[in-house]
Design a protein around this motif. Structure first.
Motif, PDB file in Angstrom:
ATOM      1  N   UNK A 116      47.579  41.918  37.960  1.00 54.69           N
ATOM      2  CA  UNK A 116      46.660  41.674  36.897  1.00 54.69           C
ATOM      3  C   UNK A 116      45.030  40.536  37.841  1.00 54.69           C
ATOM      4  N   UNK A 117      44.901  41.444  38.228  1.00 53.44           N
ATOM      5  CA  UNK A 117      43.454  40.676  38.415  1.00 53.44           C
ATOM      6  C   UNK A 117      43.130  39.572  38.134  1.00 53.44           C
ATOM      7  N   UNK A 118      42.104  38.481  38.401  1.00 54.60           N
ATOM      8  CA  UNK A 118      41.462  37.921  37.203  1.00 54.60           C
ATOM      9  C   UNK A 118      40.129  38.289  36.917  1.00 54.60           C
ATOM     10  N   UNK A 119      39.912  37.868  36.101  1.00 47.73           N
ATOM     11  CA  UNK A 119      38.056  38.896  35.531  1.00 47.73           C
ATOM     12  C   UNK A 119      37.158  38.769  36.258  1.00 47.73           C
ATOM     13  N   UNK A 120      36.301  39.844  36.481  1.00 48.97           N
ATOM     14  CA  UNK A 120      35.419  39.690  37.527  1.00 48.97           C
ATOM     15  C   UNK A 120      34.196  39.230  37.579  1.00 48.97           C
ATOM     16  N   UNK A 121      34.567  38.048  38.485  1.00 46.82           N
ATOM     17  CA  UNK A 121      32.637  37.781  38.439  1.00 46.82           C
ATOM     18  C   UNK A 121      32.623  37.474  39.757  1.00 46.82           C
ATOM     19  N   UNK A 122      31.076  37.241  40.162  1.00 50.02           N
ATOM     20  CA  UNK A 122      30.834  37.903  41.240  1.00 50.02           C
ATOM     21  C   UNK A 122      30.720  36.664  41.989  1.00 50.02           C
ATOM     22  N   UNK A 123      31.064  35.184  41.722  1.00 52.92           N
ATOM     23  CA  UNK A 123      32.023  34.415  42.691  1.00 52.92           C
ATOM     24  C   UNK A 123      33.660  35.033  43.003  1.00 52.92           C
ATOM     25  N   UNK A 124      34.189  35.459  42.415  1.00 54.39           N
ATOM     26  CA  UNK A 124      35.297  36.060  41.760  1.00 54.39           C
ATOM     27  C   UNK A 124      35.119  37.026  43.270  1.00 54.39           C
TER      28      UNK A 124
END
Length: 349
Positions: free
Chosen positions: A1-9
């Motif tokens: 599962x991908x980590x929570x979306x964020x613009x840095x991520x």
């Protein structure tokens, strides 16, 4: 599962796609080689840097859409999936079209490749797929067919179909924008009012698709990868519809405004041309015909028809590189030493 979306991520979580990387690198290298070859052959009229920049930016958009965080989360967040689609069908294709790769290939190539490319341009399949009406229908069918059907679930479940969808968006977007904003040597020459109309009618297609997606009360795309963070599946679907509606309209508005300003600039240029300039261009065309009467046109004649290869020349000789090369050869002949024969366009072929 991908980590929570964020613009840095999204900026750091890239996925490597060797096929996409290799394809874009080969295209970029071939384009730069052609630009350098044209500069070497015509140092006084090198290939415009602006066209090179547009084409390379188009390739960069393809890589960002498929390999950056946008491509990483495209199977997890539907609204991110929609951003990727807009990048591939509405941003990358106009940039590639603005780079005029076919024109560059014609200028940089020699026979037999030069003749082979011209035959392809004149062929009936190319004539059909570059017809403006075909591009509009293909664009509308692609937007509706890939978002409002079960095709989306197939895309998420099968990587091969997903990659084919990316190719479909690029091809359809290129064929749609080519006759409307491009300056390639294709048969169809569309007037500016018709161009604006055909660009405008794509906006209701994006709006309709976005509104339908925003009206769903349940999530039809159950194949999306599971996650325990972010918006609910239905809210994610509604956000994707908003991206298609608002984002598609915004991008198309920019393209329409650029086309409109190009029209006004061309209109002002034509209006400012007095009788003296018109006489100069007419005299220039006559001199070219007298010096190099058999300069081949990339689109006028059918293969093997030498009698008509010079029959249809553009009215604006200042915008035709072959005619300018011929005129420069004429000037070199009348100002050079006696008996010197300048290199002509036929010698270069």
């Amino acid at each position: 599962m991908l980590p929570p979306f964020g613009w840095g991520e999204a900026a750091t979580n890239w996925q490597f796609a060797p096929i996409v990387t290799g394809f874009t690198v080969v295209l970029a290298a071939a384009y730069l080689w052609g630009a350098l070859r044209v500069r070497k052959r015509h140092p006084r009229r090198p290939w415009p840097i602006g066209r090179t920049v547009w084409f390379l930016l188009g390739l960069l958009v393809i890589n960002v859409a498929t390999q950056s965080g946008v491509g990483t989360y495209d199977d997890t967040l539907f609204w991110d999936h929609m951003i990727q689609h807009l990048m591939l069908i509405m941003i990358a294709p106009p940039l590639l079209v603005s780079g005029q790769p076919v024109t560059l290939l014609l200028h940089a190539s020699r026979n037999p490749l030069h003749t082979w490319v011209k035959r392809i341009i004149r062929s009936k399949p190319v004539l059909w797929v570059t017809f403006p009406g075909f591009g509009v229908v293909a664009y509308a069918a692609t937007i509706v067919g890939t978002h409002l059907t079960n095709f989306m679930n197939l895309v998420i479940e099968h990587d091969a179909i997903h990659e084919s969808e990316h190719v479909l968006y690029l091809v359809v977007g290129y064929l749609y924008f080519l006759p409307l904003i491009g300056r390639e040597p294709i048969k169809w020459k569309v007037s500016y009012p018709v161009r604006l109309f055909l660009l405008f009618i794509a906006m209701p297609v994006d709006a309709f698709t976005g509104v339908v997606l925003g009206s769903y009360q349940t999530d039809p795309f159950v194949a999306m990868e599971p996650r325990n963070w972010g918006p609910s599946p239905v809210n994610d679907l509604h956000q994707g519809g908003a991206v298609m509606w608002v984002g598609g309209a915004a991008i198309m508005f920019v393209v329409i405004m650029v086309t409109f300003f190009a029209w006004t600039r061309e209109t002002r240029s034509s209006a400012s041309m007095g009788w003296l300039e018109a006489a100069r261009r007419a005299s220039m065309a006559e001199r070219i015909a007298a010096v190099v009467p058999a300069v081949p046109d990339a689109t006028a004649a059918q293969p093997g028809d030498r009698a008509t290869s010079q029959s249809a020349r553009p009215a604006d000789v200042d915008e035709d590189d072959e005619q300018l090369a011929a005129y420069n050869a004429y000037l070199a002949r009348i100002s050079g030493p006696a008996g010197h024969k300048p290199e002509t366009a036929n010698d270069q072929q």
